[in-house]
Design a protein around this motif. Structure first.
Motif, short mmCIF file in Angstrom:
data_model
loop_
_atom_site.label_atom_id
_atom_site.label_comp_id
_atom_site.label_asym_id
_atom_site.label_seq_id
_atom_site.Cartn_x
_atom_site.Cartn_y
_atom_site.Cartn_z
N THR A 1 1.00 -1.13 0.05
CA THR A 1 -0.17 -0.08 0.07
C THR A 1 0.94 1.23 -0.04
OG1 THR A 1 -1.89 1.09 0.98
CG2 THR A 1 -0.28 0.35 2.47
N ARG A 2 0.12 2.34 0.06
CA ARG A 2 1.01 3.79 -0.08
C ARG A 2 0.78 4.12 1.27
NH1 ARG A 2 -1.40 8.82 -3.02
NH2 ARG A 2 -2.89 8.37 -1.70
N ILE A 3 1.74 4.71 1.99
CA ILE A 3 1.55 5.34 3.18
C ILE A 3 2.34 6.73 3.14
CG2 ILE A 3 1.38 3.24 4.53
CD1 ILE A 3 4.61 3.91 5.35
N LYS A 4 1.91 7.58 3.83
CA LYS A 4 2.29 9.02 4.01
C LYS A 4 3.18 9.05 5.18
CE LYS A 4 1.09 14.01 3.84
NZ LYS A 4 0.03 14.89 3.72
N VAL A 5 4.47 9.36 4.71
CA VAL A 5 5.51 9.16 5.88
C VAL A 5 5.97 10.93 6.02
CG1 VAL A 5 6.39 7.07 5.43
CG2 VAL A 5 7.29 9.08 4.11
N GLY A 6 5.77 11.68 5.05
CA GLY A 6 6.11 13.23 5.29
C GLY A 6 7.77 13.35 5.03
#
Length: 387
Positions: free
Chosen positions: A313-318
Motif C-alpha cells: 500500500t501507499r503510506i504518507k511518511v512526510g
C-alpha cells in the motif's frame, strides 16, 4: 519452547523487534571509538544501512547521495525508473492520487514494460556519478535482464521476491532461475532474499549468495502478512538466519552477511536487529522521509502494482529532513528516526560493543513492555515514543 496450539499441532513462540530489549554488560565504550563498518560483496561501508529498492525511496540521485554518506541504496529495476524516460511526472501522479484510486493507478502505470536500455542507462548514471550501483530485480526479471545488468557494470545484484528458495517448482515448460548457477557465473556479487528460516538461509549461502535478506511482511508499506498470512516476526527470523550464517562460516570459512529487511523504523530497531545477529539492515520508510527521496513524502511497497494480487500500500511518511540529517544528524527530532549512525554507535558504546561482531554477542531479553513502560504522558501527548 513448544506450545500446544491444539490437539493436532504444537508450535513455537516467535518474537518481534518490539518485544525484546538489549541489556548493558559490565563495560561501556566511548561511542567515538566504536566501529560500525561492514562489507557486502567486497564493498566496505561505514553505515550498516541499505535503502530499500522501492520507487519512493531510491532513484539515481538518492543512490549517489547514499553512497557519499557511507551507506547504500538499491535501485528497483522493475520500477518506474526503468519503465519511463522521465519518471518524475509518474511520481507526481502517484503522490497526488486519492487512496481509493491509488491501486488502479499503480497497476496502470506499472503496466508499461521494463526497458533494457533504461536498465543500462540507470546503472551507467550511478557509475558515472561515482556511486555504488546496487540494483534489484525479481527472479523472473533476473532471467530476462541478467546479461544487461552484468554488462552495464552493476556492483551488486539483489534478487528479491516476497519469498525465495533454491527449490522452485514452476509450470511445465517455463524456465526457472537457478540461483546457484546465477551466483557462480554472474560475475557480480548476488544478494538473495527474502527468507526467514535457518534452513533456507543456509541453502542460499551454500548456493553462493553474497548476502541474505531476512524478513517477510514486516515493512511499513507491505501487506503480505495480511494478504497471504505468512511471515515470522523479525527478531526470531534474524536470530535463526544468523545461526545459519555462523554454521555456514564454520563449514566453509566464508562469511555471508545477514541483512534484516523490514519492520525497522528507529535507531533502536536497528540496534536490536544488529544484536539479534544482523550485519546490516534494509529500511524503506525512514529513508522515504528524506527531502531527496523520490516519493514526495510517500512510500509504497514493491508488490503494490501487482496486476492480480497487490500486496502493498501507499503510506504518507512526510518529509523530516535531508538524508544526511537522517543518517548522520544532527537530529532535530526526539523519536530515534534521525542520526541513525549516532543511534547505532551510542547503543554500541552503552552495551560495550566495539564492533558489529561484538554487538552480535550482547544480551537480549524478552521485554513486551519495553516501549510502553512509564510512557503514559508521551503516549497521551503523542510525543517522543508516543507518536
Amino acid at each position: 519452547m513448544d506450545i500446544q496450539l491444539g490437539r493436532s499441532r504444537t508450535v513455537r513462540r516467535a518474537y518481534g523487534i518490539d518485544e525484546i530489549a538489549l541489556v548493558p554488560g559490565s563495560r561501556t565504550v566511548d561511542p567515538a571509538t566504536t566501529d560500525s563498518s561492514w562489507s557486502l560483496g567486497g564493498i566496505a561501508r561505514e553505515i550498516p544501512i541499505i535503502a530499500s529498492a522501492m520507487d519512493g525511496v531510491v532513484d539515481v540521485a538518492m543512490a549517489l547521495e547514499l553512497s557519499r554518506q557511507g551507506a547504500l541504496g538499491v535501485l528497483n529495476l522493475e520500477g518506474v525508473q526503468c519503465r519511463y524516460d522521465d519518471p518524475n511526472p509518474v511520481l507526481d501522479r502517484i503522490a497526488a492520487v486519492g487512496n481509493q484510486e491509488f491501486v488502479p493507478l499503480m497497476q496502470d502505470l506499472y503496466s508499461q514494460p521494463v526497458r533494457e536500455d533504461l536498465i543500462r542507462q540507470r546503472i551507467a548514471e550511478i557509475k558515472k556519478g561515482g556511486g555504488i550501483a546496487a540494483v534489484s530485480a525479481t527472479p523472473m526479471a533476473a532471467l530476462k535482464f541478467g546479461t544487461a545488468i552484468a554488462e552495464a557494470g552493476a556492483d551488486l545484484f539483489f534478487v528479491q521476491a516476497t519469498v525465495v528458495s533454491t527449490e522452485h517448482l514452476g509450470p511445465e515448460g517455463q524456465a526457472s532461475l537457478d540461483l546457484e548457477v546465477l551466483c557462480r557465473t554472474f560475475g557480480v556479487p548476488v544478494v538473495i532474499g527474502n527468507c526467514v528460516t535457518y534452513d533456507v538461509a543456509l541453502k542460499l549461502m551454500r548456493a553462493g549468495a553474497a548476502g541474505v535478506l531476512v524478513g517477510i511482511g514486516p515493512g511499513a508499506a507491505c501487506t503480505s502478512r495480511g494478504v497471504l498470512g505468512i511471515g515470522i516476526p523479525q527478531a526470531t527470523a534474524v536470530a535463526d538466519c544468523a545461526a545459519a550464517r555462523n554454521e555456514y562460516l564454520a563449514e566453509s570459512g566464508r562469511y555471508v552477511p545477514i541483512v534484516a529487511d523490514g519492520g525497522i523504523v528507529t535507531g533502536g530497531d536497528i540496534c536490536k536487529c544488529l544484536a539479534c545477529g544482523a550485519d546490516s539492515v534494509m529500511i524503506g520508510s525512514p529513508i522515504a522521509r528524506a527531502s531527496e527521496a523520490p516519493g514526495r513524502g510517500f512510500h509504497w511497497g514493491m508488490a503494490t502494482p501487482s496486476p492480480l494480487l497487490p500486496r502493498g500500500t501507499r503510506i504518507k511518511v512526510g518529509t523530516t529532513g535531508s538524508i544526511e540529517t537522517i543518517l548522520r544528524g544532527p537530529a532535530c527530532l526526539d523519536d530515534g528516526t534521525q542520526n541513525l549512525l549516532g543511534c547505532i554507535r551510542t547503543s554500541m558504546g552503552t552495551l560495550g560493543a566495539r564492533t558489529l561482531k561484538e554487538m552480535h554477542g550482547v544480551e537480549v531479553v524478552v521485554a513486551p513492555s519495553l516501549l510502553t513502560e512509564g510512557k503514559v504522558y508521551q503516549k497521551a501527548q503523542q510525543l517522543g515514543m508516543g507518536k
